[in-house]
Design a protein around this motif. Sequence first.
Motif, short mmCIF file in Angstrom:
data_model
loop_
_atom_site.label_atom_id
_atom_site.label_comp_id
_atom_site.label_asym_id
_atom_site.label_seq_id
_atom_site.Cartn_x
_atom_site.Cartn_y
_atom_site.Cartn_z
N ARG A 240 -7.96 12.09 2.82
CA ARG A 240 -7.84 10.81 3.37
C ARG A 240 -9.04 10.88 4.48
NH1 ARG A 240 -4.65 10.42 -0.18
NH2 ARG A 240 -2.72 9.59 0.09
N GLY A 241 -9.73 9.36 4.22
CA GLY A 241 -10.87 9.07 5.43
C GLY A 241 -10.31 9.20 6.76
N ASP A 242 -9.23 8.83 6.95
CA ASP A 242 -8.65 8.40 8.29
C ASP A 242 -8.05 9.43 8.90
OD1 ASP A 242 -6.43 8.15 6.78
OD2 ASP A 242 -6.14 6.30 7.64
N GLU A 243 -8.01 10.67 8.09
CA GLU A 243 -7.44 11.81 8.82
C GLU A 243 -8.01 13.23 8.39
OE1 GLU A 243 -2.97 12.69 8.15
OE2 GLU A 243 -2.45 10.47 7.75
N PRO A 244 -8.13 14.28 9.49
CA PRO A 244 -8.81 15.47 8.94
C PRO A 244 -8.15 15.91 7.56
CG PRO A 244 -8.13 15.68 11.35
CD PRO A 244 -7.30 14.23 10.82
N SER A 245 -9.00 16.27 6.83
CA SER A 245 -8.48 16.66 5.39
C SER A 245 -8.92 17.88 4.97
CB SER A 245 -8.89 15.76 4.32
OG SER A 245 -8.58 14.16 4.44
N PRO A 246 -8.32 18.73 4.02
CA PRO A 246 -7.09 18.35 3.43
C PRO A 246 -5.78 18.39 4.25
CG PRO A 246 -7.52 20.46 2.77
CD PRO A 246 -8.79 19.97 3.64
N THR A 247 -4.89 17.51 4.09
CA THR A 247 -3.86 17.24 4.91
C THR A 247 -2.47 17.47 4.34
OG1 THR A 247 -2.73 15.84 6.82
CG2 THR A 247 -3.72 14.59 4.79
N ARG A 248 -1.62 17.48 4.79
CA ARG A 248 -0.16 17.88 4.04
C ARG A 248 0.23 16.45 3.67
NH1 ARG A 248 1.99 21.32 8.93
NH2 ARG A 248 4.23 21.45 7.86
N SER A 249 1.32 16.59 2.76
CA SER A 249 1.84 15.36 1.99
C SER A 249 3.46 15.27 2.28
CB SER A 249 1.68 15.39 0.58
OG SER A 249 2.09 16.57 -0.17
N CYS A 250 3.83 14.20 1.87
CA CYS A 250 5.48 13.83 1.98
C CYS A 250 5.83 12.84 1.09
CB CYS A 250 5.93 13.59 3.34
SG CYS A 250 5.53 12.20 4.29
N VAL A 251 7.20 12.78 0.99
CA VAL A 251 7.56 11.38 0.34
C VAL A 251 8.63 10.96 1.26
CG1 VAL A 251 9.37 12.66 -1.13
CG2 VAL A 251 8.71 10.28 -1.62
N LEU A 252 8.55 9.49 1.56
CA LEU A 252 9.52 9.00 2.56
C LEU A 252 10.49 8.23 1.68
CD1 LEU A 252 8.68 7.61 5.99
CD2 LEU A 252 9.53 5.82 4.30
N ALA A 253 11.80 8.02 2.02
CA ALA A 253 12.70 7.13 1.78
C ALA A 253 13.12 6.23 3.04
CB ALA A 253 13.77 7.57 1.08
N ARG A 254 13.16 4.87 2.77
CA ARG A 254 13.45 3.87 3.85
C ARG A 254 14.88 2.97 3.25
NH1 ARG A 254 7.98 1.08 3.30
NH2 ARG A 254 8.32 -0.34 1.69
N LEU A 255 15.52 2.68 4.28
CA LEU A 255 16.78 1.78 4.30
C LEU A 255 16.23 0.53 4.79
CD1 LEU A 255 19.45 2.11 3.23
CD2 LEU A 255 20.22 2.39 5.56
N SER A 256 16.31 -0.65 3.85
CA SER A 256 15.76 -1.89 4.24
C SER A 256 16.67 -3.07 3.72
CB SER A 256 14.40 -2.29 3.63
OG SER A 256 13.68 -3.46 4.16
N HIS A 257 16.84 -4.01 4.20
CA HIS A 257 17.75 -5.37 3.73
C HIS A 257 16.86 -5.85 2.44
CE1 HIS A 257 20.03 -9.22 4.93
NE2 HIS A 257 20.47 -8.56 3.87
N SER A 258 15.79 -5.66 2.46
CA SER A 258 15.23 -6.46 1.23
C SER A 258 13.79 -5.93 1.16
CB SER A 258 15.17 -7.63 1.40
OG SER A 258 14.49 -8.71 0.16
N HIS A 259 13.38 -6.03 -0.04
CA HIS A 259 11.83 -5.84 -0.23
C HIS A 259 11.25 -6.84 -1.07
CE1 HIS A 259 12.79 -1.44 0.61
NE2 HIS A 259 11.75 -1.40 0.96
N ILE A 260 11.96 -8.10 -0.94
CA ILE A 260 11.40 -9.19 -1.76
C ILE A 260 10.43 -9.93 -0.71
CG2 ILE A 260 11.73 -11.51 -2.50
CD1 ILE A 260 14.30 -10.38 -3.82
N ARG A 261 9.20 -10.19 -1.06
CA ARG A 261 8.36 -10.52 -0.02
C ARG A 261 7.62 -11.97 -0.22
NH1 ARG A 261 5.87 -4.93 0.29
NH2 ARG A 261 7.22 -3.77 -1.15
N ILE A 262 6.97 -12.29 0.82
CA ILE A 262 6.17 -13.72 0.68
C ILE A 262 5.34 -13.47 -0.75
CG2 ILE A 262 4.33 -15.43 1.36
CD1 ILE A 262 5.71 -14.96 4.19
#
Length: 477
Positions: A166-188
């Motif tokens: 990544r250009g905005d973090e010292p690289s190589p850097t560690r990775s992850c996958v995130l899951a989030r709980l949200s009321h809706s993913h319908i956007r403008i």
Amino acid sequence: MPLSPTYRPARNHLTLGDAFYDPVAAADFPAHILRFRNQEAAAQVGLDGLTDAEWIDHFGRFVPLPDNLPTPLALRYHGHQFRAYNPDLGDGRGFLFAQVRDVRDGRLLDIGTKGSGRTPWSRGGDGRLTLKGGVREILATEMLDALGVETSRSLSVIETGEALHRGDEPSPTRSCVLARLSHSHIRIGTFQRLAALDDQASLAHLVAYVMDTYFPDRAGAGDPALALFDIVCARVARLGAQWMGAGFVHGVLNTDNINVTGESFDYGPWRFLPRYDPGFTAAYFDHSGLYAFGRQPEALLWNLARLAECLLPLTNVDGLQKIFDDFPDRYGKEMNGVIVKRLGLSSLSEADDRALAAAAWRFLERSAIGFESLFFDWYGGTDSRHRAANGPNARLYEGADFEPLLRQIESHPARPGLDLSDPYFSRATPCTMLVDTVESIWQPIATDDDWGTLHTMLDTIAQMKAALSGPPPGSPA
């Protein structure tokens, strides 16, 4: 282990039809190291009884939850990014994994992802999320939730064993996958895509779906598009006021980051204010200050104008204009209420609450006090006079600049049920989440794989949330 009896699966998004999404598969990660599971949020949807192995299967390998979406869905949308229209958006490193019902009120909630791999909308990206990005999202969502902001919740972070550049973090850097709980993913941006395609039938279908699914009490409105715009404007006004009252800068208020339920989500370069500064920006690439702290209400209003444009074929311009013109008044009322709540006080008349809020903003500006300090020192109003007078900011409360705010505080009684004996209020300073704090939490993870500082901070945030929330409904005062 069987799922909790409170688990209630849903598959509502499938009823929109395949013109709104693309079935996708999650990336095959080389490792699955569970770093964070939000038991409080999991219990909210009946997933708290999963073993760690089952948790990793569902939120690291994305094995479908029972009776839920059979395959992840990458959602389609367009959007304005820093006010430049981009038709090549859509879920590029995330997807809708599942839909579930809140055990408390039956509200539909989405389980979405970030860093789950490439999709048809990845635009050349790797579809991954850095581990630091995942940690930052945990901290943002937990802090905002504790401060009473309508926000998605970070449900899970699993380290995935890949080295990212990544250009905005010292690289190589560690990775992850995130899951989030949200009321809706319908956007403008979901509406913008259909408007750009001139697909009025799908636009009307989307309006009907949103009203039926998220706002059933208004689903019978004679003009559903107008009713939808009214609701979204009200909820976005509330969200904007909550951000401002929390001293929070989202950083990227593009139209694809504003959803129809008025809930904050998708945390990238966010920051909390060290002190009141309308020009404070979060994103290093926001060179013009378009999304600076003091310009966030303006940015939200601009985005709402884009939604109104999308709805024009379905309703009348005069109705949309009237609702749009009401936004500043709605936002102002919400802002007054947020300041009253942040000080742990009871609301009085609209004029009294407005005077209190105005005095608080003036003092924050003139004193240059730490943004969170005022609300901590005077939480509960005059009941905290002795605590404020003996705290590190006591000198600031002795001058003439504080007198107008003190008079307003004295006129507002404390919130019923407030307990200033809570251990949180014995601290000398409030819990804050400034950028230096975030870096101090990340550093031991990066260098020594030491997660202790993160867990200590999460415990502190939970303590703050309990103190600011007050007793549960029905508890004796």
